[in-house]
Design an enzyme around this catalytic site. Structure first.
Site, PDB file in Angstrom:
ATOM      1  N   ASP A 195       0.588  -1.527  -0.043  1.00 52.15           N
ATOM      2  CA  ASP A 195       0.085   0.504  -0.303  1.00 52.15           C
ATOM      3  C   ASP A 195       1.147   1.073   0.240  1.00 52.15           C
ATOM      4  O   ASP A 195       1.026   1.961   1.142  1.00 52.15           O
ATOM      5  CB  ASP A 195      -0.980  -0.093   0.815  1.00 52.15           C
ATOM      6  CG  ASP A 195      -2.240   0.862   1.194  1.00 52.15           C
ATOM      7  OD1 ASP A 195      -1.519   1.785  -0.340  1.00 52.15           O
ATOM      8  OD2 ASP A 195      -2.676   1.507   1.994  1.00 52.15           O
TER       9      ASP A 195
ATOM     10  N   ASP B  83      -1.651   5.514  -6.053  1.00 52.46           N
ATOM     11  CA  ASP B  83      -1.784   5.030  -4.886  1.00 52.46           C
ATOM     12  C   ASP B  83      -2.439   3.536  -5.302  1.00 52.46           C
ATOM     13  O   ASP B  83      -2.645   3.307  -6.369  1.00 52.46           O
ATOM     14  CB  ASP B  83      -3.217   5.754  -4.604  1.00 52.46           C
ATOM     15  CG  ASP B  83      -3.861   4.652  -3.201  1.00 52.46           C
ATOM     16  OD1 ASP B  83      -3.355   4.424  -2.535  1.00 52.46           O
ATOM     17  OD2 ASP B  83      -5.033   4.974  -2.879  1.00 52.46           O
TER      18      ASP B  83
END
Length: 471
Positions: A147, A351
């Site tokens: 992440d 992201d």
């Protein structure tokens, strides 16, 4: 006659110069302006949505790379009843909406290269990717979500007072000779910042992290040894989660790759110069992408884009975006729509945890309308989930679609493969334009649009590079 020949020669010279200019632009990596249309393999995309990805995830890999696995593949291994692509897709989009809401909410307030592989698994409707690491001494294998929008590294730990299902056993600190608890007075505990949750009666440092989809992890902070691609890193600060809940199905925890000091990249510091390279393998394939840290030589021919620093959100990787393109045209959108204000609002974040790219409503509407105007030859379908622009491609083998491009500040142009912007949402031929409006001024470049493209993040130098290599 002589005048006509002269004019013809001048035209041919001009055409040759134009072709050379276009070729030169193409050779800079992923900066493409021609051709303006490409083919989407409809039949292959539909077949891939039907695949039951049950290949074994764990295998020995050579040193230097981490294997990244899309979380959907883990779900298909352990939850065989999750076979309906349309339902999985719907669930995935719901989680994606919550993550985007969380990101926008937050924004309101020298070693040898090593790594592992990356594998996609969209089949169960998930938006994350996994990698496999060793934890402790001796190392125990754990699948963890990667992440780029998070900083804390954490694992589910015994004793597990509240845990979700994961593949393989939950990590037991008692089995590791290198596990060391962190006291509240430690400098490491003070670096937790927003994840800090207080002290135990024994003086142990507690942490707590919540995510936009309602997932969370709570536990104690520790120093532990991690093994990645055959490389051992000692004294890495990790969260040992004793109470965990959420949508991490299959994963034993999370590897934060954000720009903060507590992320894996931040903790490596000068050992890698803050650089890492990842390639998210295209969904539906059985192959692997990769995640590498500290590579000394960055890809030749990559298109480099400056990172934009936001003091209000230092953990996120912002890039400058000046416009969007469809086919041969740049969509008429003001560059200010994508700018980061002095107050830290707006901007464009890359992201890995968000699936679908979000754009401010004004930009999205113009972008979508430009795409619709150039796809009048395709039969339309009703909207689905967060998508309002869908097509009924049932019966087609392939279709001709306009190219879609990101125009980055400074000149680089990233032209996406067709499968990165028209995606199947069921297994009968419904494809949707894989973009959505943002609930705020923030734009997010999601992992569907990043798939198959080698991306280099060099935080120390302040650049991110795209291509030219593919997974």
């Amino acid at each position: 006659m002589a005048m006509m020949i002269l004019m013809l020669l001048l035209f041919l010279q001009s055409l040759t110069s134009s072709i050379k200019a276009t070729t030169a632009k193409t050779n800079r990596g992923v900066s493409f302006s021609y051709p303006h249309f490409q083919r989407l393999d409809v039949k292959q995309s539909i077949e891939e949505t039907k695949l039951n990805l049950t290949r074994e995830i764990e295998r020995k890999e050579p040193n230097g790379k981490l294997r990244l696995v899309h979380r959907d593949k883990m779900m298909s291994l352990h939850h065989r009843d999750h076979h309906d692509h349309e339902q999985r897709f719907s669930d995935r989009m719901k989680r994606d909406v919550k993550r985007v809401a969380s990101l926008t909410g937050q924004l309101r307030y020298e070693a040898e290269a090593f790594g592992s592989d990356v594998v996609s698994g969209m089949e169960e409707g998930s938006g994350e990717y996994f990698t496999r690491i060793g934890v402790g001494s001796p190392p125990r294998s754990q699948n963890v979500v990667i992440d780029s929008g998070s900083d804390v590294i954490w694992l589910q730990c015994q004793p597990c007072h509240q845990c979700y299902h994961q593949s393989g056993p939950v990590f037991n600190p008692a089995d590791s000779a290198s596990f060391t608890g962190v006291s509240c007075s430690s400098a490491v505990c003070n670096r937790l910042e927003n994840a800090y949750a207080g002290c135990s009666q024994e003086g142990r440092c507690h942490y707590q992290v919540s995510y936009g989809d309602g997932s969370y992890t709570k536990g104690t902070l520790a120093l532990e040894t991690l093994t990645i691609g055959g490389t051992t890193i000692q004294n890495v600060a990790i969260g040992c989660g004793h109470k965990n809940q959420g949508m991490f199905v299959g994963a034993g925890g999370l590897l934060g790759l954000g720009g903060g000091s507590m992320s894996f990249v931040g903790q490596l510091g000068g050992q890698t110069g803050g650089a890492f390279i990842y390639c998210l393998v295209s969904r539906g394939t059985g192959s692997s992408g990769s995640l590498e840290f500290g590579r000394e030589s960055m890809p030749v021919g990559a298109s480099w884009v400056p990172l934009v620093h936001n003091l209000r959100a230092p953990s996120f990787y912002y890039v400058g975006l000046s416009g969007l393109g469809v086919g041969a045209l740049q969509v008429p959108i003001s560059e200010n729509v994508f700018s980061l204000t002095e107050q830290g609002e707006g901007g464009v974040v890359m992201d890995t945890g968000t699936a679908v790219t979000r754009l401010p409503a004004a930009a999205y509407n113009a972008f979508r309308d430009a795409f619709i105007a150039q796809t009048t030859n395709l039969p339309r379908a009703s909207g689905a989930s967060i998508f309002d622009t869908c097509y009924n491609l049932n019966g087609f083998v392939s279709v001709r679609v306009p190219t879609v491009s990101f125009y980055f500040t400074g000149g680089p142009i990233l032209t996406l493969p067709a499968r990165n912007f028209l995606i199947p949402i069921d297994n009968v031929g419904t494809f949707c334009f894989a973009f959505a409006p943002s609930p705020s001024r923030l734009s997010i470049l999601g992992n569907i649009q990043q798939e198959g493209i080698q991306i280099s993040v060099d935080a120390a130098s302040g650049f991110v590079g795209f291509g030219p290599d593919v997974c």
